[in-house]
Design a protein around this motif. Sequence first.
Motif, PDB file in Angstrom:
ATOM      1  N   GLU A 152       0.819  -1.207   0.000  1.00  0.00           N
ATOM      2  CA  GLU A 152       0.000   0.000   0.000  1.00  0.00           C
ATOM      3  C   GLU A 152       0.853   1.258   0.000  1.00  0.00           C
ATOM      4  OE1 GLU A 152      -3.425   2.391   0.083  1.00  0.00           O
ATOM      5  OE2 GLU A 152      -3.114   0.274  -0.416  1.00  0.00           O
ATOM      6  N   SER A 153       2.023   1.194   0.613  1.00  0.00           N
ATOM      7  CA  SER A 153       2.888   2.374   0.654  1.00  0.00           C
ATOM      8  C   SER A 153       3.321   2.801  -0.744  1.00  0.00           C
ATOM      9  CB  SER A 153       4.113   2.091   1.527  1.00  0.00           C
ATOM     10  OG  SER A 153       4.839   0.973   1.020  1.00  0.00           O
ATOM     11  N   VAL A 154       3.479   1.846  -1.662  1.00  0.00           N
ATOM     12  CA  VAL A 154       3.859   2.183  -3.035  1.00  0.00           C
ATOM     13  C   VAL A 154       2.743   2.958  -3.709  1.00  0.00           C
ATOM     14  CG1 VAL A 154       4.482   1.222  -5.272  1.00  0.00           C
ATOM     15  CG2 VAL A 154       5.370   0.176  -3.178  1.00  0.00           C
ATOM     16  N   TRP A 155       1.516   2.464  -3.572  1.00  0.00           N
ATOM     17  CA  TRP A 155       0.385   3.176  -4.189  1.00  0.00           C
ATOM     18  C   TRP A 155       0.167   4.524  -3.532  1.00  0.00           C
ATOM     19  CZ3 TRP A 155      -0.411   1.322  -8.608  1.00  0.00           C
ATOM     20  CH2 TRP A 155      -0.439  -0.042  -8.872  1.00  0.00           C
ATOM     21  N   ARG A 156       0.346   4.587  -2.241  1.00  0.00           N
ATOM     22  CA  ARG A 156       0.080   5.844  -1.531  1.00  0.00           C
ATOM     23  C   ARG A 156       1.037   6.941  -1.995  1.00  0.00           C
ATOM     24  NH1 ARG A 156       0.053   4.949   4.652  1.00  0.00           N
ATOM     25  NH2 ARG A 156      -1.445   3.403   3.921  1.00  0.00           N
ATOM     26  N   SER A 157       2.323   6.583  -2.162  1.00  0.00           N
ATOM     27  CA  SER A 157       3.285   7.582  -2.637  1.00  0.00           C
ATOM     28  C   SER A 157       2.994   7.983  -4.076  1.00  0.00           C
ATOM     29  CB  SER A 157       4.702   7.037  -2.513  1.00  0.00           C
ATOM     30  OG  SER A 157       4.850   5.862  -3.300  1.00  0.00           O
ATOM     31  N   LEU A 158       2.459   7.042  -4.869  1.00  0.00           N
ATOM     32  CA  LEU A 158       2.167   7.338  -6.273  1.00  0.00           C
ATOM     33  C   LEU A 158       0.931   8.218  -6.410  1.00  0.00           C
ATOM     34  CD1 LEU A 158       3.117   6.695  -9.182  1.00  0.00           C
ATOM     35  CD2 LEU A 158       1.522   4.767  -9.159  1.00  0.00           C
ATOM     36  N   GLU A 159       0.000   8.103  -5.476  1.00  0.00           N
ATOM     37  CA  GLU A 159      -1.292   8.796  -5.600  1.00  0.00           C
ATOM     38  C   GLU A 159      -1.354  10.093  -4.821  1.00  0.00           C
ATOM     39  OE1 GLU A 159      -3.990   5.878  -4.247  1.00  0.00           O
ATOM     40  OE2 GLU A 159      -3.844   4.600  -6.029  1.00  0.00           O
ATOM     41  N   GLU A 160      -0.242  10.532  -4.259  1.00  0.00           N
ATOM     42  CA  GLU A 160      -0.289  11.749  -3.440  1.00  0.00           C
ATOM     43  C   GLU A 160      -0.720  12.971  -4.244  1.00  0.00           C
ATOM     44  OE1 GLU A 160       3.142  10.702  -0.094  1.00  0.00           O
ATOM     45  OE2 GLU A 160       3.558  12.118  -1.720  1.00  0.00           O
ATOM     46  N   GLU A 161      -0.369  13.041  -5.511  1.00  0.00           N
ATOM     47  CA  GLU A 161      -0.647  14.233  -6.304  1.00  0.00           C
ATOM     48  C   GLU A 161      -1.977  14.186  -7.031  1.00  0.00           C
ATOM     49  OE1 GLU A 161       2.527  15.349  -8.863  1.00  0.00           O
ATOM     50  OE2 GLU A 161       4.087  14.648  -7.508  1.00  0.00           O
ATOM     51  N   ILE A 162      -2.665  13.049  -7.007  1.00  0.00           N
ATOM     52  CA  ILE A 162      -3.910  12.966  -7.784  1.00  0.00           C
ATOM     53  C   ILE A 162      -5.153  12.823  -6.919  1.00  0.00           C
ATOM     54  CG2 ILE A 162      -2.728  12.012  -9.787  1.00  0.00           C
ATOM     55  CD1 ILE A 162      -3.757   9.287  -9.011  1.00  0.00           C
ATOM     56  N   ILE A 163      -5.008  12.334  -5.684  1.00  0.00           N
ATOM     57  CA  ILE A 163      -6.193  12.225  -4.833  1.00  0.00           C
ATOM     58  C   ILE A 163      -6.495  13.586  -4.230  1.00  0.00           C
ATOM     59  CG2 ILE A 163      -5.772   9.799  -4.328  1.00  0.00           C
ATOM     60  CD1 ILE A 163      -4.641  10.613  -1.638  1.00  0.00           C
ATOM     61  N   PRO A 164      -7.720  13.831  -3.750  1.00  0.00           N
ATOM     62  CA  PRO A 164      -8.076  15.133  -3.186  1.00  0.00           C
ATOM     63  C   PRO A 164      -7.173  15.507  -2.029  1.00  0.00           C
ATOM     64  CG  PRO A 164     -10.036  13.825  -3.573  1.00  0.00           C
ATOM     65  CD  PRO A 164      -8.867  12.917  -3.818  1.00  0.00           C
ATOM     66  N   SER A 165      -6.965  16.810  -1.885  1.00  0.00           N
ATOM     67  CA  SER A 165      -6.111  17.308  -0.812  1.00  0.00           C
ATOM     68  C   SER A 165      -6.798  17.119   0.530  1.00  0.00           C
ATOM     69  CB  SER A 165      -5.779  18.799  -1.039  1.00  0.00           C
ATOM     70  OG  SER A 165      -6.981  19.558  -1.088  1.00  0.00           O
ATOM     71  N   LEU A 166      -6.047  17.446   1.611  1.00  0.00           N
ATOM     72  CA  LEU A 166      -6.539  17.215   2.970  1.00  0.00           C
ATOM     73  C   LEU A 166      -7.834  17.942   3.294  1.00  0.00           C
ATOM     74  CD1 LEU A 166      -6.046  15.835   5.661  1.00  0.00           C
ATOM     75  CD2 LEU A 166      -4.623  17.765   6.347  1.00  0.00           C
ATOM     76  N   PRO A 167      -8.007  19.239   2.961  1.00  0.00           N
ATOM     77  CA  PRO A 167      -9.284  19.894   3.283  1.00  0.00           C
ATOM     78  C   PRO A 167     -10.464  19.217   2.605  1.00  0.00           C
ATOM     79  CG  PRO A 167      -7.606  21.521   2.786  1.00  0.00           C
ATOM     80  CD  PRO A 167      -7.023  20.197   2.419  1.00  0.00           C
ATOM     81  N   THR A 168     -10.219  18.718   1.391  1.00  0.00           N
ATOM     82  CA  THR A 168     -11.306  18.032   0.703  1.00  0.00           C
ATOM     83  C   THR A 168     -11.554  16.669   1.317  1.00  0.00           C
ATOM     84  OG1 THR A 168     -10.633  19.163  -1.305  1.00  0.00           O
ATOM     85  CG2 THR A 168     -12.116  17.276  -1.559  1.00  0.00           C
ATOM     86  N   ALA A 169     -10.485  16.023   1.724  1.00  0.00           N
ATOM     87  CA  ALA A 169     -10.626  14.676   2.254  1.00  0.00           C
ATOM     88  C   ALA A 169     -11.387  14.656   3.569  1.00  0.00           C
ATOM     89  CB  ALA A 169      -9.255  14.039   2.437  1.00  0.00           C
ATOM     90  N   ARG A 170     -11.398  15.771   4.276  1.00  0.00           N
ATOM     91  CA  ARG A 170     -12.091  15.775   5.555  1.00  0.00           C
ATOM     92  C   ARG A 170     -13.599  15.651   5.384  1.00  0.00           C
ATOM     93  NH1 ARG A 170      -8.809  20.569   8.836  1.00  0.00           N
ATOM     94  NH2 ARG A 170      -6.900  19.360   9.150  1.00  0.00           N
TER      95      ARG A 170
END
Length: 1293
Positions: free
Chosen positions: A606-624
């Motif tokens: 999961e750490s590999v996908w998480r580092s790859l998806e940091e720039e495409i998933i919604p930012s923190l304010p949106t994620a809340r």
Amino acid sequence: MVDPANTPLGKMLQEEITPVVMVLCTPLVEEACLKNGLSLVEMLSPFCNFNNIDVPVRTSSDQPYRLQKFKLRLFYASDIRQPDLEVAKERLKQVITQAGEEDFSELSLDPPQIKDILDSAESKILPTWFRYFNKELVRTLSFSDHEAFDHPVACLLAISSKDEEPISRFVDLFNPNKLPSLLNDGAMDPKLLKHYLLVHDNQDGTSEKATRILTEMKNTFGPNDCQLLCINSSQDGHVEHQDNPWACFKSDALAGRTLGCSLSTDDINEIKDLMQELSSKHIIPYMEQKVRALNQQVSATRKGFRNQIKNLWWRKGKEDAPDSLYGHMYTFSSVESQIRILGDYGFMLQDYELALSSYRLISTDYKLDKAWKRFAGVQEMMGLTYFISDQSRKEAEYCMENAFTTYLKMGSSGLRHATRCGLWWVEMLKSRDQYKEAATVYFRICGEETLHAAVMLEQSSYCYLLSKPPMLHKYGFHLVLSGDRYKKCDQIKHAIRTYRNAISVYKGTMWSHIKDHVHFHIGQWYASLGMYDVAVANMLNVLACSEQSKATQELFLRDFLHTVQKTGKTFEVLKLQLPVINISSLKVVFEDHRTYASQAAASVKESVWRSLEEEIIPSLPTARSNWLDLQSKLVPKNYKKANVCVAGEPTQFDIEFRNPLQISLSISSVALICELSSRTDEVKSDTNVASTELQNVEEHEELTMSGEMNSYISLFTLSEADFLLGGGETTLVRLTVTPRVEGILKVVGVRWKLSGSVVGVHKFECDPINTKNAKARRKARHSPCNDLKFIVIKMLEGTRVPAYKYINIQCKVPIRVQVFLHKLIKFMVMQNLKMKISHPRFLTVGNQELTMKFPDYLEKKMDVEQSSAHVSPNIASQNVFLFPEDVSIQGETPLLWSLWFRAAVPGNISLYMTIYYEMEDMSSTMRYRTLRMHYNFQVLPSLDVSFQISPCPSRLQEYLVRMDVINQTSTECFQVRQLSSVGRQWEISLLPSLDSILPSQSLFAGQAFSWFFMLKDRKKSADSEDKPSSLSCIGSDLRLCTLDDSQALIDVSKPPLAAFHYNERKNQGIPDQENPNTVDFILISQPQKSKTHSEIFDSLHLFSHHACRCSITSISPISWGVDGPRTVHHDFSTSFCEVKLTMTISNSSDAIASVHVSTLDLPSSSGQSSDVGTPQSAVPSGNQAGWHDIPVVSDTKVTSAVPGTHVGKLQPVESASPFIWCGSSSTKAQLQPFSTIRIPLQISVFFPGIYDLSNYVLNWNLIPNSDQEDLGQRQSSGTCQGYPYLLTVLQST
């Protein structure tokens, strides 16, 4: 120190080595006693043991001592004989069998733990029947002819008051024909102490007649030796004794009567007085008198030095006599027998010094006479005497060892005596806490009797257990040996008991063979007793017997299944060992907002996908405020940290099943055990749990298949698997559960069926997720410690792409890959698509559609000016590819997009891609999802390309390039199509013609080839006065093949080649800004299309090899060259010749250079030669580098890439100096970084000839700038000899 008399051995000796009283009675006496359910001997025996008799005794010494403990042993005359061997064996067998029946009730319980056994006292560890068995075994050797302690000391004659002619009856009782054979054979002394007893039954009337008879007896036999005993004073015969003294002697009463029911208290007291008076006033004094008499006799005949010499002389020569094992030569009247009687009497009267001295005296005689049985018996008594008198332990053990080995030397006739000796020796060692030595003795007395050996081995095992420290392995091993012998004697219950005790030892150890042996045989033995449930429970422990042979494994499994069939039911076993469940391999793959294109993608960390998806998933304010928070109020508190899955989408569980055996296993009906409850019910009461497996193995709860159960099952779907697992095989079983409705899903475990008979259940015993590790629930791969709970949300949409599992690709191949994105549900629209690739060096995004066919798209247009910029850095460095805003996926129409793949390096390549998309329906629980793709490629080597560049000494703006290409494949053939330099700064020209270099135009497998080029810097040569020479091809692209003249050049400034080159530079850490001292090359080749037609090549696959930052600078940052005429015609008859030259000096470093040029005039015309030879460098050949001009007639100059190298001087032909340097002999100048200067030179020539103008020296020194503290590892100064410059001066005509 414990008193030896209070030890188990001391108590045994006080019970077994005591005076024997022979009993003779009439039938009427027995009849009167039987009214109490007892015989005469049984009635009197409980009162023959005195703990405080307090009788003074004086034996051999004049000092009397008081005897406190004393016991008599009563035997009928018919019992005073050596026991029958077969009868004794049967009696011992009954003792063992009865003990097994009594202990069998405990065998249905769980075996004790070894820790509990070690914490228990010795009395609780040892079985109680051991002591009774040992006593019975010792008694089988009673009344031996060579031992006097079993010989009768007195005779008790008893008649009834109802007997006629009482006096005659006494005479008849002591008839020699009715006495034991040992008395008649002379082994025992027939002169015994006689005591006459008249027994009167009070139920037959008053005692007046008995009184008259007693008076007559006293008149006949003496007043002190006659006595009256009245019994049965109770008329009704219903007397009950609270502490019945006969309970330990006899367990039942005849005709159902209670023991001693007719004996009143007065009767019992009268019996006590009778036995005490018999002991204290008759037997003890008689023995005392006999001891004194025998001692006087022995002292007169055997003691003293004179008597000992006489005895030795008399026995001289008996060494040659044959061995006498039984010693029939000795009668009771012989001196040896009298000494033995003296010793035994002294032992029984507790005069141990007298007994020991007597045994020592007689031991020598028996040894000389070779009467080994009697010798061993004396040694045995000596050891017991040493022990009971608390004397030398060493002597005691020596005597027991001597006696034991002597008995064994006698063969079969001495085995039973050796066994008795060993038992006493063991007790002696145990009383001194020498349990290890005692165990060894037990092992030595096993003998040939299998049943006796079983008991001895078991007792030996307990000695190992009680030793300090405990010897557990030997304890268990001897228990197994004992159980095996019990089984051979059909003592199944004892065998089970010993094997069960051995289980506690081997539990948790690596001794697999003996553990399997114990469990399997316990199961077999329980099955033979009809206890099938317990048998199956034990056999379960041997199923995973991987260390056993194949035949043994087949036997274990066959017997196990046969035992299960006998039960008539299906067993459900928790943690069944067959097959082995590798719980650490448990992988859970579920899809929430993360979806996977293939199983390979789901297996990535999961750490590999998480580092790859940091720039495409919604930012923190949106994620809340994302979709998960919207469900927080609907999720129960206990499930806040649970995983999320979607209804209708399967959740996958990968579990490894391993067969530890060498035989095949049939596994069927493999399925998950799950529970699903509705969310609302979970919030309200956490009830109404639906499960496919509602039978709990531990609680054995059962539910019938009702309509309610069917509705539970309809809430989700489970997959099942059936497979045959070969010997030693491991298979990965993929199980799925697909929830159909929203709610809370729990995965409890997995179940399967072994050979259709046994149901195995393995529960996932997982600990709750710690709060600090709550993020771990996002992982696609879970360990068994993860919480296997899922929140099921409503059905959503997903995407799928083609799954390329494993592809073999030649190294450095740009190919076009088409990605299909297809929506599973056609009622929703996916938009705002984004893509990110883990390695842009290997994969780059292309256009959606290409109007031109590949590779026409990459061909260079002749009428279009080539772009000077290779690729826009902003575009190439963009990590996230944003699809156009108008791109979306609607309905069932797939989306097609192009990707360019280039295998940059050989080896295994893993590419990770993520596509982000959003749902158009914003009311959906889940706003966005990601599609994760993972592909593995194996890249094989193709061409190995290397470049070497050396400055051309004759021209500063030109460089000699050597390109080495090696075909590293074993079968492939390649066409080297094109070489390009990046940018418009450089011009490339091929030195030889193409046809002369590579006529076949193909580079075959394993072939290596080199090309030579001239590289020219356009920018630096723009100001040069020299005109550029004509080249076969001028420009940054050079065609290297001539088979197809219509084949266009490839434009390397177009994508994807431009993007690949940018990422190649970025991967090597090369900055974006251009360096004037480096050049980048791109070599393009293509593989052969058909192996049968070597001239046909595949144009759809191009190989691009990128060489970045190839340096054009030499080792020295200063380079120079001398320009001028090469041939001069002059008329020397008029004047000397003046020749003007120009030295061009270039600084290729980023520091200021100080240059000093000094010309030298050579003496004796050393620079002239009439013949031109091959120049030799003054620098060793190991330091040479770069390229060299080949000297010819018109130009004999030799260049070197290493500044400071020079050729050898030509030999002069005349003694006068042919030329001199004119003008300044020393010139100094400073060069700015990356700059060039020209210095004029001039020479005067006096004679025609060929001259080498290399007699000058150039000294240079780098001066750091103000912002440069040092020059690092670069060379900061140097002195260089001039380059060879050959000038030909001819006489003009």
